[in-house]
Scaffold this motif. Structure first.
Motif, PDB file in Angstrom:
ATOM      1  N   MET A 184       2.679   6.503  30.252  1.00  0.00           N
ATOM      2  CA  MET A 184       3.254   6.770  31.560  1.00  0.00           C
ATOM      3  C   MET A 184       4.779   6.646  31.524  1.00  0.00           C
ATOM      4  O   MET A 184       5.414   6.852  32.534  1.00  0.00           O
ATOM      5  CB  MET A 184       2.665   5.802  32.574  1.00  0.00           C
ATOM      6  CG  MET A 184       1.216   6.056  32.879  1.00  0.00           C
ATOM      7  SD  MET A 184       0.615   4.976  34.170  1.00  0.00           S
ATOM      8  CE  MET A 184      -0.731   4.236  33.293  1.00  0.00           C
ATOM      9  N   GLU A 185       5.313   6.305  30.387  1.00  0.00           N
ATOM     10  CA  GLU A 185       6.756   6.127  30.275  1.00  0.00           C
ATOM     11  C   GLU A 185       7.481   7.425  30.611  1.00  0.00           C
ATOM     12  O   GLU A 185       7.081   8.512  30.212  1.00  0.00           O
ATOM     13  CB  GLU A 185       7.114   5.696  28.857  1.00  0.00           C
ATOM     14  CG  GLU A 185       8.548   5.274  28.720  1.00  0.00           C
ATOM     15  CD  GLU A 185       8.823   4.671  27.361  1.00  0.00           C
ATOM     16  OE1 GLU A 185       9.934   4.881  26.860  1.00  0.00           O
ATOM     17  OE2 GLU A 185       7.928   3.997  26.818  1.00  0.00           O
ATOM     18  N   GLY A 186       8.549   7.305  31.404  1.00  0.00           N
ATOM     19  CA  GLY A 186       9.343   8.461  31.776  1.00  0.00           C
ATOM     20  C   GLY A 186       8.763   9.263  32.928  1.00  0.00           C
ATOM     21  O   GLY A 186       9.256  10.339  33.233  1.00  0.00           O
ATOM     22  N   ARG A 187       7.728   8.735  33.556  1.00  0.00           N
ATOM     23  CA  ARG A 187       7.071   9.440  34.659  1.00  0.00           C
ATOM     24  C   ARG A 187       6.893   8.507  35.841  1.00  0.00           C
ATOM     25  O   ARG A 187       6.819   7.296  35.691  1.00  0.00           O
ATOM     26  CB  ARG A 187       5.690   9.927  34.231  1.00  0.00           C
ATOM     27  CG  ARG A 187       5.712  10.902  33.111  1.00  0.00           C
ATOM     28  CD  ARG A 187       4.300  11.389  32.810  1.00  0.00           C
ATOM     29  NE  ARG A 187       4.349  12.368  31.748  1.00  0.00           N
ATOM     30  CZ  ARG A 187       3.638  12.290  30.639  1.00  0.00           C
ATOM     31  NH1 ARG A 187       2.807  11.295  30.466  1.00  0.00           N
ATOM     32  NH2 ARG A 187       3.745  13.217  29.731  1.00  0.00           N
ATOM     33  N   THR A 188       6.787   9.099  37.004  1.00  0.00           N
ATOM     34  CA  THR A 188       6.410   8.334  38.195  1.00  0.00           C
ATOM     35  C   THR A 188       4.894   8.402  38.301  1.00  0.00           C
ATOM     36  O   THR A 188       4.321   9.486  38.329  1.00  0.00           O
ATOM     37  CB  THR A 188       7.046   8.923  39.458  1.00  0.00           C
ATOM     38  OG1 THR A 188       8.467   8.861  39.314  1.00  0.00           O
ATOM     39  CG2 THR A 188       6.617   8.163  40.697  1.00  0.00           C
ATOM     40  N   THR A 189       4.262   7.234  38.346  1.00  0.00           N
ATOM     41  CA  THR A 189       2.809   7.164  38.382  1.00  0.00           C
ATOM     42  C   THR A 189       2.389   6.187  39.465  1.00  0.00           C
ATOM     43  O   THR A 189       2.927   5.085  39.555  1.00  0.00           O
ATOM     44  CB  THR A 189       2.265   6.670  37.023  1.00  0.00           C
ATOM     45  OG1 THR A 189       2.770   7.504  35.991  1.00  0.00           O
ATOM     46  CG2 THR A 189       0.761   6.680  36.996  1.00  0.00           C
TER      47      THR A 189
END
Length: 55
Positions: free
Chosen positions: A1-6
């Motif tokens: 999920m790194e670098g993303r909005t989750t």
């Protein structure tokens, strides 16, 4: 999920403990926002959940 909005909805704190921001909702109202360590210090109910689930 790194670098993303989750967005993760969870009842187990182990699922979200490393999240950048945790939104704590009680009875449909947001009562706390912040990282785990901040909420442990400032939010009574979150701290109780953390003590029950993470110890």
């Amino acid at each position: 999920m790194e670098g993303r909005t989750t967005f993760v909805i969870a009842h187990r704190l182990s699922t979200i403990v490393d999240a950048d921001h945790i939104v704590f909702i009680e009875k449909g109202k947001v009562t706390g926002i912040g990282p785990h360590q901040e909420l442990v210090k400032s939010h009574r109910l979150y701290r109780e959940f953390a003590e029950q689930q993470l110890t």
